[in-house]
Motif scaffolding. Structure first.
Motif, PDB file in Angstrom:
ATOM      1  N   PHE A  92      -5.146   7.308  10.908  1.00  0.00           N
ATOM      2  CA  PHE A  92      -4.964   5.892  10.422  1.00  0.00           C
ATOM      3  C   PHE A  92      -4.724   5.578   9.004  1.00  0.00           C
ATOM      4  O   PHE A  92      -5.296   6.624   8.406  1.00  0.00           O
ATOM      5  CB  PHE A  92      -6.164   5.017  10.964  1.00  0.00           C
ATOM      6  N   MET A  93      -4.009   4.845   8.537  1.00  0.00           N
ATOM      7  CA  MET A  93      -3.828   4.832   7.308  1.00  0.00           C
ATOM      8  C   MET A  93      -3.353   3.215   7.002  1.00  0.00           C
ATOM      9  O   MET A  93      -2.444   2.424   7.567  1.00  0.00           O
ATOM     10  CB  MET A  93      -2.350   5.534   6.485  1.00  0.00           C
ATOM     11  N   ASP A  94      -4.154   2.730   5.883  1.00  0.00           N
ATOM     12  CA  ASP A  94      -3.717   1.313   5.578  1.00  0.00           C
ATOM     13  C   ASP A  94      -3.193   1.342   4.033  1.00  0.00           C
ATOM     14  O   ASP A  94      -2.843   2.212   3.699  1.00  0.00           O
ATOM     15  CB  ASP A  94      -5.155   0.332   5.763  1.00  0.00           C
ATOM     16  N   THR A 120       2.423   7.733  13.228  1.00  0.00           N
ATOM     17  CA  THR A 120       1.680   6.698  12.783  1.00  0.00           C
ATOM     18  C   THR A 120       2.140   6.310  10.973  1.00  0.00           C
ATOM     19  O   THR A 120       2.336   5.363  10.638  1.00  0.00           O
ATOM     20  CB  THR A 120       0.133   6.381  12.864  1.00  0.00           C
ATOM     21  N   VAL A 121       1.782   7.536  10.367  1.00  0.00           N
ATOM     22  CA  VAL A 121       2.182   7.486   8.999  1.00  0.00           C
ATOM     23  C   VAL A 121       3.770   7.493   8.899  1.00  0.00           C
ATOM     24  O   VAL A 121       4.149   6.679   8.013  1.00  0.00           O
ATOM     25  CB  VAL A 121       1.563   8.863   8.307  1.00  0.00           C
ATOM     26  N   ARG A 122       4.417   8.072   9.713  1.00  0.00           N
ATOM     27  CA  ARG A 122       5.943   7.949   9.412  1.00  0.00           C
ATOM     28  C   ARG A 122       6.513   6.496   9.663  1.00  0.00           C
ATOM     29  O   ARG A 122       7.185   5.952   8.906  1.00  0.00           O
ATOM     30  CB  ARG A 122       6.638   8.778  10.673  1.00  0.00           C
ATOM     31  N   GLU A 126       8.463   3.975   6.779  1.00  0.00           N
ATOM     32  CA  GLU A 126       9.760   3.414   7.084  1.00  0.00           C
ATOM     33  C   GLU A 126       9.732   1.843   6.846  1.00  0.00           C
ATOM     34  O   GLU A 126      10.280   1.272   6.264  1.00  0.00           O
ATOM     35  CB  GLU A 126      10.138   3.637   8.660  1.00  0.00           C
ATOM     36  N   VAL A 127       8.438   1.227   7.413  1.00  0.00           N
ATOM     37  CA  VAL A 127       8.266  -0.079   7.038  1.00  0.00           C
ATOM     38  C   VAL A 127       8.162  -0.645   5.567  1.00  0.00           C
ATOM     39  O   VAL A 127       8.609  -1.483   5.219  1.00  0.00           O
ATOM     40  CB  VAL A 127       7.021  -0.645   7.893  1.00  0.00           C
ATOM     41  N   THR A 128       7.302   0.079   4.983  1.00  0.00           N
ATOM     42  CA  THR A 128       7.222  -0.032   3.462  1.00  0.00           C
ATOM     43  C   THR A 128       8.334   0.349   2.487  1.00  0.00           C
ATOM     44  O   THR A 128       8.202   0.263   1.330  1.00  0.00           O
ATOM     45  CB  THR A 128       5.722   0.613   3.046  1.00  0.00           C
ATOM     46  N   ARG A 129       8.919   1.505   3.049  1.00  0.00           N
ATOM     47  CA  ARG A 129      10.115   2.117   2.399  1.00  0.00           C
ATOM     48  C   ARG A 129       9.541   2.973   1.185  1.00  0.00           C
ATOM     49  O   ARG A 129      10.280   3.309   0.515  1.00  0.00           O
ATOM     50  CB  ARG A 129      10.829   1.026   1.794  1.00  0.00           C
ATOM     51  N   ILE A 130       8.387   3.413   1.308  1.00  0.00           N
ATOM     52  CA  ILE A 130       7.902   4.318   0.588  1.00  0.00           C
ATOM     53  C   ILE A 130       8.184   5.744   0.723  1.00  0.00           C
ATOM     54  O   ILE A 130       8.491   6.537  -0.151  1.00  0.00           O
ATOM     55  CB  ILE A 130       6.226   4.311   0.499  1.00  0.00           C
ATOM     56  N   VAL A 137       9.227  16.040   5.167  1.00  0.00           N
ATOM     57  CA  VAL A 137       9.787  17.194   5.598  1.00  0.00           C
ATOM     58  C   VAL A 137       8.834  17.430   7.067  1.00  0.00           C
ATOM     59  O   VAL A 137       7.833  16.932   7.196  1.00  0.00           O
ATOM     60  CB  VAL A 137       9.625  18.595   4.839  1.00  0.00           C
ATOM     61  N   ASP A 138       9.472  17.824   7.984  1.00  0.00           N
ATOM     62  CA  ASP A 138       8.948  18.392   9.185  1.00  0.00           C
ATOM     63  C   ASP A 138       8.153  19.357   9.040  1.00  0.00           C
ATOM     64  O   ASP A 138       8.140  20.619   8.071  1.00  0.00           O
ATOM     65  CB  ASP A 138       9.878  18.702  10.405  1.00  0.00           C
ATOM     66  N   ASP A 139       7.186  19.765  10.157  1.00  0.00           N
ATOM     67  CA  ASP A 139       6.095  20.941   9.962  1.00  0.00           C
ATOM     68  C   ASP A 139       7.005  22.110  10.345  1.00  0.00           C
ATOM     69  O   ASP A 139       6.285  23.225   9.930  1.00  0.00           O
ATOM     70  CB  ASP A 139       5.042  20.682  10.722  1.00  0.00           C
TER      71      ASP A 139
END
Length: 146
Positions: A92-94, A120-122, A126-130, A137-139
């Motif tokens: 989870f990330m706020d 969840t972080v991805r 995308e939503v915040t455009r951060i 990068v992918d794992d």
């Protein structure tokens, strides 16, 4: 002839408030700490290597970690190396986590690399455009070992 109210044994007892069972105080609902639906407290670890600094985030990245996130960002900036963030175990990330990523990305002299990003972080990126400020990068990309 039978009484209109029925036999004497079938009559409801009058409600006596003193005879009612005590109602317990409400129980505080706490999320489980293990098993399905468990809440994982967040952790932040900083590893300074020979050629880069890696920050490993795990569990819930929220306001309770604000001081830890601030300290991690300061340590990474002080190392004057490229910064890599491993988010593989974030559940989870706020906004505290998003602000942490934004701070690092705007203060670093090299692009901050975000590796092993869970869905969840991805989504937040995308939503915040951060995500546009980070090198996500992918794992399976080479060079993710410290």
């Amino acid at each position: 002839m039978a009484d209109a109210d029925g036999p004497p044994g079938d009559a409801p007892d009058p409600i006596d408030p003193a005879a009612q069972p005590e109602v317990a105080d409400p129980v505080e609902t706490v999320a489980p700490t293990f098993g399905p639906g468990a809440v994982e407290p967040g952790t932040v670890h900083v590893f300074v290597g020979a050629d880069r600094t890696r920050i490993v985030l795990a569990g819930e990245i929220d306001t309770e970690l604000a001081d830890d996130l601030h300290d991690a960002a300061a340590a990474a900036e002080h190392a004057h190396q490229p910064i890599e963030i491993d988010a593989h175990h974030v559940t989870f990330m706020d906004s505290s986590g998003v602000a942490f990523l934004a701070r690092l990305s705007t203060r670093s002299t090299t692009p901050v690399r975000l590796i092993r990003v869970p869905p969840t972080v991805r989504f937040l990126l995308e939503v915040t455009r951060i995500g546009e400020l980070l090198d996500v990068v992918d794992d399976d990309d080479p060079g993710t070992e410290l």
